[in-house]
Design a protein around this motif. Sequence first.
Motif, PDB file in Angstrom:
ATOM      1  N   GLY A  43      63.749  28.743   6.157  1.00 28.93           N
ATOM      2  CA  GLY A  43      62.934  29.480   7.443  1.00 28.93           C
ATOM      3  C   GLY A  43      61.322  29.214   7.037  1.00 28.93           C
ATOM      4  N   ARG A  44      60.871  29.081   5.749  1.00 29.75           N
ATOM      5  CA  ARG A  44      59.629  28.855   5.544  1.00 29.75           C
ATOM      6  C   ARG A  44      59.163  27.539   5.991  1.00 29.75           C
ATOM      7  N   LEU A  45      60.106  26.506   5.689  1.00 28.76           N
ATOM      8  CA  LEU A  45      59.848  25.190   6.069  1.00 28.76           C
ATOM      9  C   LEU A  45      59.624  25.090   7.587  1.00 28.76           C
ATOM     10  N   ALA A  61      52.494  30.257  -4.524  1.00 28.56           N
ATOM     11  CA  ALA A  61      53.379  29.959  -5.628  1.00 28.56           C
ATOM     12  C   ALA A  61      54.444  30.559  -5.580  1.00 28.56           C
ATOM     13  N   GLU A  62      54.655  31.785  -5.244  1.00 26.67           N
ATOM     14  CA  GLU A  62      55.643  32.922  -5.552  1.00 26.67           C
ATOM     15  C   GLU A  62      56.910  32.402  -4.852  1.00 26.67           C
ATOM     16  N   PHE A  63      56.622  31.575  -3.622  1.00 30.82           N
ATOM     17  CA  PHE A  63      57.586  31.376  -2.527  1.00 30.82           C
ATOM     18  C   PHE A  63      58.334  29.968  -3.176  1.00 30.82           C
ATOM     19  N   ARG A  94      63.501  14.429   2.895  1.00 25.14           N
ATOM     20  CA  ARG A  94      63.215  15.515   3.334  1.00 25.14           C
ATOM     21  C   ARG A  94      63.086  16.246   1.877  1.00 25.14           C
ATOM     22  N   LEU A  95      63.837  16.203   0.863  1.00 23.19           N
ATOM     23  CA  LEU A  95      63.523  16.915  -0.551  1.00 23.19           C
ATOM     24  C   LEU A  95      62.250  16.217  -0.988  1.00 23.19           C
ATOM     25  N   GLY A  96      61.864  14.883  -0.870  1.00 24.98           N
ATOM     26  CA  GLY A  96      60.666  14.310  -1.435  1.00 24.98           C
ATOM     27  C   GLY A  96      59.501  14.999  -0.627  1.00 24.98           C
ATOM     28  N   SER A  97      59.460  15.149   0.499  1.00 28.17           N
ATOM     29  CA  SER A  97      58.350  15.602   1.294  1.00 28.17           C
ATOM     30  C   SER A  97      58.366  17.113   0.537  1.00 28.17           C
ATOM     31  N   TYR A 102      55.074  21.012  -2.412  1.00 33.39           N
ATOM     32  CA  TYR A 102      55.131  22.345  -3.271  1.00 33.39           C
ATOM     33  C   TYR A 102      55.639  22.070  -4.691  1.00 33.39           C
ATOM     34  N   GLY A 103      55.748  20.987  -4.914  1.00 34.51           N
ATOM     35  CA  GLY A 103      56.480  20.757  -6.288  1.00 34.51           C
ATOM     36  C   GLY A 103      55.578  21.180  -7.394  1.00 34.51           C
ATOM     37  N   GLN A 104      54.271  21.342  -7.273  1.00 33.38           N
ATOM     38  CA  GLN A 104      53.436  21.695  -8.368  1.00 33.38           C
ATOM     39  C   GLN A 104      53.671  23.262  -8.583  1.00 33.38           C
ATOM     40  N   TYR A 105      54.375  23.994  -7.823  1.00 30.13           N
ATOM     41  CA  TYR A 105      54.816  25.274  -8.067  1.00 30.13           C
ATOM     42  C   TYR A 105      56.138  25.596  -8.543  1.00 30.13           C
ATOM     43  N   CYS A 106      57.029  24.269  -8.655  1.00 27.68           N
ATOM     44  CA  CYS A 106      58.505  24.690  -9.016  1.00 27.68           C
ATOM     45  C   CYS A 106      58.602  24.792 -10.326  1.00 27.68           C
TER      46      CYS A 106
END
Length: 529
Positions: A43-45, A61-63, A94-97, A102-106
């Motif tokens: 939903g956030r996407l 970041a928490e998301f 889509r995953l790459g996007s 947001y990968g820096q937070y993962c």
Amino acid sequence: MPVLSSAELARDPGELAVLSNAEQVLQDPNLLCCVAKWLTPRGRLMFSTLSRACVAGVRAAEFWTTINGTIVEGADARGKASWSYSEAARYGNRLGSVLRQYGQYCVRLQLANCPWLQVTGLEDISRCCNLVHLDVSGCRHYCVDLLGHLVRHCPSLRSLAARGCARICEPGIIQDLFDLPDRLHLNLEHLDMQGLMFSQDSTESSSSPEWGGDLSRAVGRLAADRLVSLRLGWRGETSGDPLLESDLGGVLQLAGRCGTTLRLLDLAGCATRGAASSALMGCLASLSALRALCLSNCQGSFIGPALRVCPTTQLVALNLRGLLTLRDCDLVPLLSANPGLTSLNVGCCDCLTDLTLTALATSNTRLTALDVCYAARMTSQGVRGLWASLPRLAEFGFSGFAGLTDPDIADLITRLPGLRMIGVGGIPRLTDAALRSIASGCPSLETLYAANLPNVTPAGLEALERGPAAASGRLRRVNMSYCTLLQPADLARLRDKYPYTFDGDMLPGGVVRAENEFLAEEGERGARG
């Protein structure tokens, strides 16, 4: 400006009063962030596509500390059996996007059993500089250099589960890992590569009679000296995986160096020979912190003697199923040293006798799960004397003990009414009365193995299906194949209603998760032991 909680906004309407119109309200990052808190990741996407302000609202970041593969999946992906290259690439892109944004937070990336993960999707793993846990189990079509990418870009990685991700170990792919500079490596705490068979290691030639060592080289690049759990080999006899034939000497030496930290070692379906067989003894002799050990269906001449020198006193789970040369003198000292053992499988261990059963009754009264199925030299009398000494048993498999009768099953159920799993297959003297005892006396029953019972009739099956476990929906797995008095239609209905898959040659999933805090809870994508 600090982000306000929804409660704070509700208490202070003045926060919104300064906004002159609805458009300004929808630009307020505090409000948008509060809205995003109540949305699912997917939903956030979708929310972020509404405006630039919404993009900022979800960039917290928490998301994104946990990213799951379902975040990019639509309804058309659910249950889809086959994927074309373009369909898989669409989801991978889509995953790459998502990873680029947001990968820096993962911290945790859960991609287990994503069939569309084939070529695209993880090319932006370099954005996940804080990644701690990655699960790509079951992604059997992924055919890109994953391991090399992780070593290059994810120095914080502590846990990797790649069960059945078979193609990443192919020679043309894994070579990229080996070509990296020696200074680049990971120091994983948890590594699961079961189902990666390294078929190139089993190829013999006249110039190299020993098995190859690509598996040991790969593990050496991924782990150093702080392993907590290590799982290699096959995924069980029903998986279709062959035995893992590789020179495990380097792996075993590494595991031995982790003797004070390694709590789980799973080498199910591994074949060892030569120097690797003796290395197993040195490895087990070092594992003082071991809590879970699985050597089911392993092949090697030093397994029994190696168990004798294992110093651990903390074992809770031990699976030695199918070790055909294992003897009482190899196992009894280990059992006596580990009174806290709760799960044991010694099914199909042809050389064990009632001496092992006596040791269990004396030293291991905390057992909750025990499998002695088809242990050829154990006797029915030994099994009869056992269940009175193990009052905590909830799972008990004793198929193949031909001397047992209906009154024995009735006595067992009277003593252990809380049984959740029972294995009584291959006991020819059992009749419908045994099934009636099980059906009426085990309200918590979840799994029943009752194959090859030639004297069970449709009346026994009817009693089972009318029992409290079936009526309540607890009963979920039943195998009554080769019960010759049952109709084919009844057997087919049982298979559909209570599908049964054998997993007794693997460690229980709960044990695996207990030793790896990064694994998802069972039922969530990415979970299995």
